[in-house]
Design an enzyme around this catalytic site. Structure first.
Site, mmCIF file in Angstrom:
data_model
loop_
_atom_site.group_PDB
_atom_site.id
_atom_site.type_symbol
_atom_site.label_atom_id
_atom_site.label_comp_id
_atom_site.label_asym_id
_atom_site.label_seq_id
_atom_site.Cartn_x
_atom_site.Cartn_y
_atom_site.Cartn_z
ATOM 1 N N HIS A 1 0.979 -1.261 0.029
ATOM 2 C CA HIS A 1 0.105 0.063 0.144
ATOM 3 C C HIS A 1 0.881 1.245 -0.153
ATOM 4 C CE1 HIS A 1 0.827 0.850 4.245
ATOM 5 N NE2 HIS A 1 0.422 -0.441 4.703
ATOM 6 N N CYS B 1 3.134 -4.507 6.697
ATOM 7 C CA CYS B 1 3.023 -4.290 5.348
ATOM 8 C C CYS B 1 4.049 -3.937 4.459
ATOM 9 C CB CYS B 1 1.806 -3.441 5.084
ATOM 10 S SG CYS B 1 0.132 -4.165 5.742
#
Length: 431
Positions: A378, A405
């Site tokens: 992301h 992430c």
């Protein structure tokens, strides 16, 4: 509830007819708060039949939760005592169930079940399938008070008579784990690098985090309170003064050398040489390379390679990197990243933005590569108002900083999230 019904509490920047939408995970969060704060609600939700008396009028009522004992979908294997049914055109037939098993309360949320008629039991049939799956694949494991995890038996003590102290689980805890996983197999990290003397026996001194066991709607790991069994006494004044001076000298020395060493160290961790057109590290609002993003649908032998310590993500065609992106992976604890290493594959979950209330952090443009929405590629982080967290964004390509992430620049994350095919291999390594 439509926005216009909320009066002064309505969202000013939304149309009057706009409505809130909740995911299954959102609904589970609401249920968690409800059951913790108002457990007496179960005294009502478990009632199968009752009568509503209004003067001389008596209205018989039956619970719409057909899984309660005595109703058509009751199953003794799943003794639910709540919680709520609901049906809308958008969400279909929904049901949130709850029950106790082995001392723990379980909650399931089913959305979008078939609703052919008012007699359709699909939502309850799907709930039983979900519970059956849980009981077949998972079991509750009790962590006893005083239990010591092998990977974190002792913690460093600052200004104590002893340099380290043993730590233990403060209170008994029950967790659900895959049946084949034992407590001895759990990967655990401690919330602090050290604790400071004095400490009193029985008081919370930190928390164990069960790695890769995220809590509801968050990448944050399950936390268990830790304590010490004996008082940790403080060292005498002269020793404390000496420690403070010695640590200050060490800290100053490390800072003086770190800026020179870090750049070379990161470079050594990268499996491929940076291209000449790569932007400056920390450039979160630009493409990582000045050239056009490659068309991923036409790349032969496409796969992604992530270097966590090198802070780079590579688009690979066979053995050759064809596009290099600045990236930021998970923070390291005792030389282990919060980002899991190994081989994974791009999953269907993707979107334009999200916000995690527990972490007070969101992002733009995401695509999942592990655990269906838990681990993502992301953008650099966003704040609650949707603006970029520039302090965190400046780490891009320089250092680790995520909760697990892989962060990318805004243009790179948008391109990847919208074009990378499902099933694309992702290889994540430390270097």
């Amino acid at each position: 509830m439509p926005n216009y019904t909320l009066g002064e509490e309505r969202f000013k920047n939304k149309s009057k007819d706009a409505e809130n939408t909740l995911s299954a995970s959102d609904m589970a969060i609401i249920i968690s708060h409800l059951l913790k704060k108002y457990p007496q609600v179960l005294n009502t939700t478990k009632v199968v039949k009752s009568s509503f008396v209004d003067g001389k009028t008596i209205t018989p009522m039956q619970n719409w939760n057909w899984m309660l004992k005595g109703l058509s979908q009751y199953d003794p294997n799943y003794p639910v005592d709540g919680l709520k049914t609901g049906t809308t055109d958008a969400a279909g037939a929904c049901f949130a169930s709850t029950m106790k098993k082995n001392g723990r309360r379980l909650v399931t949320v089913v959305m979008g079940a078939q609703h052919a008629s008012g007699e359709d039991p699909s939502r309850f049939i799907q709930t039983k399938k979900l519970l059956k799956y849980i009981f077949y694949n998972y079991s509750s494991k009790k962590i006893k008070q005083g239990f010591s995890f092998a990977s974190v038996r002792r913690v460093k003590v600052i200004n104590g008579k002893e340099k380290s102290a043993p730590v233990y689980v403060k209170e008994p805890t029950v967790i659900w784990l895959p049946k084949e996983q034992q407590l001895s197999d759990l990967k655990v990290k401690f919330s602090k690098k050290e604790i400071h003397a004095p400490q009193i026996s029985g008081k919370t001194v930190g928390r164990y985090y069960l790695i890769n066991k995220p809590v509801l709607n968050s990448n944050k790991d399950i936390a268990i309170k830790a304590t010490v069994h004996q008082d940790i006494k403080q060292a005498n004044l002269l020793v404390r003064i000496w420690n403070r001076l010695f640590n200050h000298q060490q800290s100053s020395s490390k800072k003086a050398n770190s800026s020179v060493a870090t750049a070379q160290k990161d470079k050594n961790f990268r499996p491929y040489q940076d291209p000449k057109d790569l932007v400056k590290a920390g450039s979160w609002d630009k493409k990582s390379e000045s050239k056009k993003h490659p068309n991923l649908t036409k790349v032969k032998d496409l796969w992604l390679r992530v270097s966590l310590k090198g802070n780079r993500t590579y688009i690979m065609s066979g053995k050759k990197p064809i596009y290099t992106m600045l990236s930021t992976g998970g923070v390291y604890h005792k030389n282990k990243s919060d980002t899991p290493t190994g081989t994974y594959h791009i999953q269907p979950e993707r979107g334009d933005s999200f916000y995690n209330h527990k972490l007070n952090e969101g992002a733009k443009y995401y695509v999942s590569w592990k655990d269906h929405g838990v681990y993502l590629f992301h953008s650099v982080p966003t704040k609650s108002d949707g603006s970029i967290d520039k302090k965190e964004a400046k780490k891009l390509g320089k250092s680790q900083g995520s909760h697990g992430c892989i962060r990318l620049s805004i243009p790179d994350s948008k391109w990847l999230a919208t074009t990378v095919p499902v099933g694309t291999k992702v290889v994540i390594k430390n270097n």
